[in-house]
Scaffold this motif. Structure first.
Motif, PDB file in Angstrom:
ATOM      1  N   VAL A  29       0.840  -1.200   0.000  1.00 36.16           N
ATOM      2  CA  VAL A  29       0.000   0.000   0.000  1.00 36.16           C
ATOM      3  C   VAL A  29       0.870   1.243   0.000  1.00 36.16           C
ATOM      4  N   ALA A  30       1.914   1.238   0.849  1.00 36.88           N
ATOM      5  CA  ALA A  30       2.819   2.395   0.901  1.00 36.88           C
ATOM      6  C   ALA A  30       3.543   2.581  -0.425  1.00 36.88           C
ATOM      7  N   TRP A  31       3.908   1.486  -1.074  1.00 36.35           N
ATOM      8  CA  TRP A  31       4.685   1.567  -2.320  1.00 36.35           C
ATOM      9  C   TRP A  31       3.856   2.165  -3.455  1.00 36.35           C
ATOM     10  N   ILE A  32       2.592   1.786  -3.507  1.00 37.41           N
ATOM     11  CA  ILE A  32       1.761   2.278  -4.602  1.00 37.41           C
ATOM     12  C   ILE A  32       1.097   3.610  -4.276  1.00 37.41           C
ATOM     13  N   ASN A  33       1.184   4.079  -3.017  1.00 39.20           N
ATOM     14  CA  ASN A  33       0.576   5.359  -2.644  1.00 39.20           C
ATOM     15  C   ASN A  33       1.463   6.490  -3.137  1.00 39.20           C
ATOM     16  N   SER A  34       1.252   6.908  -4.359  1.00 40.80           N
ATOM     17  CA  SER A  34       2.069   7.958  -4.958  1.00 40.80           C
ATOM     18  C   SER A  34       1.176   8.909  -5.748  1.00 40.80           C
ATOM     19  N   ASN A  35       1.520  10.183  -5.711  1.00 38.63           N
ATOM     20  CA  ASN A  35       0.845  11.186  -6.517  1.00 38.63           C
ATOM     21  C   ASN A  35       1.890  11.951  -7.313  1.00 38.63           C
ATOM     22  N   PRO A  36       1.569  12.347  -8.541  1.00 39.40           N
ATOM     23  CA  PRO A  36       2.560  13.048  -9.363  1.00 39.40           C
ATOM     24  C   PRO A  36       2.881  14.439  -8.832  1.00 39.40           C
ATOM     25  N   GLY A  37       4.106  14.891  -9.105  1.00 39.15           N
ATOM     26  CA  GLY A  37       4.442  16.274  -8.861  1.00 39.15           C
ATOM     27  C   GLY A  37       3.873  17.134  -9.977  1.00 39.15           C
ATOM     28  N   TYR A  38       3.855  18.449  -9.758  1.00 41.81           N
ATOM     29  CA  TYR A  38       3.258  19.305 -10.787  1.00 41.81           C
ATOM     30  C   TYR A  38       3.651  20.765 -10.608  1.00 41.81           C
ATOM     31  N   TYR A  39       3.501  21.499 -11.698  1.00 37.89           N
ATOM     32  CA  TYR A  39       3.484  22.958 -11.699  1.00 37.89           C
ATOM     33  C   TYR A  39       2.078  23.392 -12.117  1.00 37.89           C
ATOM     34  N   ARG A  40       1.527  24.373 -11.408  1.00 33.06           N
ATOM     35  CA  ARG A  40       0.236  24.940 -11.794  1.00 33.06           C
ATOM     36  C   ARG A  40       0.337  26.470 -11.703  1.00 33.06           C
ATOM     37  N   TYR A  41       0.011  27.135 -12.802  1.00 28.90           N
ATOM     38  CA  TYR A  41       0.059  28.603 -12.830  1.00 28.90           C
ATOM     39  C   TYR A  41      -1.350  29.116 -13.088  1.00 28.90           C
ATOM     40  N   ALA A  42      -1.901  29.824 -12.106  1.00 29.56           N
ATOM     41  CA  ALA A  42      -3.257  30.365 -12.201  1.00 29.56           C
ATOM     42  C   ALA A  42      -3.181  31.880 -12.300  1.00 29.56           C
ATOM     43  N   VAL A  43      -3.800  32.428 -13.326  1.00 31.42           N
ATOM     44  CA  VAL A  43      -3.809  33.872 -13.570  1.00 31.42           C
ATOM     45  C   VAL A  43      -5.253  34.359 -13.488  1.00 31.42           C
ATOM     46  N   THR A  44      -5.516  35.283 -12.563  1.00 37.21           N
ATOM     47  CA  THR A  44      -6.847  35.862 -12.427  1.00 37.21           C
ATOM     48  C   THR A  44      -6.722  37.380 -12.397  1.00 37.21           C
ATOM     49  N   VAL A  45      -7.462  38.037 -13.274  1.00 42.20           N
ATOM     50  CA  VAL A  45      -7.519  39.501 -13.281  1.00 42.20           C
ATOM     51  C   VAL A  45      -8.996  39.881 -13.252  1.00 42.20           C
TER      52      VAL A  45
END
Length: 242
Positions: A29-45
């Protein structure tokens, strides 16, 4: 007596087998418990609907950079449609930046997001100072009026955005234009081990008299125990002042 010893041995073997099965299950369970890393850029005006521009209006904001290189490729940033706005890369006196262009004088608010994922364990943040919203300014820029609408503590560095001079309020009661730029970078989870998550952000309210090149404060926070905590350039949390 022989039967009793056999029973003890069988019980011991069964106990060891159960322990091994539980251990292997937990490890799996520990071995498969993985989430991807990421970049997220949110622009709000926000608030642009209370303003009018020329037939072509450009709102220019910083771009996500890592160690002097674009986080997102030009293909990932350019020519994306967000409502009435299209994203393009432009060259300014401070280098390349990201522009949102509208060809309608009746403006609307900007809500744009860019996302880039990485395999679990692939994205490593070795130096927080390599992560930035570019350009980085060594000093502020001269503007007719100074202001600071941000409620965040501290400022890690200064960047710049551009509002066109012909961005005119529709009436005397038009509100300030709210700018929210958030670059979130996360190492994700790798075999149940959570990586670091940081947010590089800009939150300002730009009054109608401020146009052209506008200096903006950039803040860096780290996600710790369910909260976003201000950090210094090395990523060390800044203790709140009582």
């Amino acid at each position: 007596m022989v039967s009793l010893n056999k029973l003890k041995i069988l019980f011991l073997v069964a106990a060891v087998t159960v322990i091994l099965m539980i251990s292997l299950t937990l490890f799996g369970v520990a071995w498969i418990n993985s989430n991807p890393g990421y970049y997220r850029y949110a622009v709000t005006v926000d608030g642009l609907s209370n303003y009018t521009g020329e037939p072509a209006t450009d709102i220019i904001v910083p771009m996500p950079m890592r160690d002097g290189n674009l986080v997102f490729s030009e293909e990932e940033l350019q020519y994306k449609q967000f409502g009435n706005w299209k994203s393009v890369i432009v060259v300014t006196p401070h280098g390349k930046m990201l522009a949102f262009q509208s060809v309608d004088a009746n403006l609307t608010d900007i809500h744009a997001k860019f996302f880039k994922g990485f395999d679990p364990g692939e994205l490593k943040l070795t130096d927080l100072q390599n992560e930035s919203l570019s350009p980085l300014m060594s000093g502020g820029l001269d503007t007719p009026v100074r202001w600071n609408s941000s409620t965040q503590e501290g400022s890690n560095y200064t960047s710049v955005l551009f509002f066109p001079e012909d961005l005119i309020p529709l009436n005397a009661n038009a509100p300030d234009i709210g700018v929210s730029l958030e670059l979130t970078v996360s190492e994700g989870i790798h075999h149940s081990i959570s990586g670091d998550t940081f947010r590089i952000s800009i939150h300002e309210c730009i009054p109608p008299e401020i146009r052209g090149a506008i200096p903006i404060s950039v803040h860096v926070k780290k996600y710790l125990d369910g909260n976003w905590v201000p950090v210094n350039e090395e990523g060390i949390p800044i203790l709140s002042r009582s």
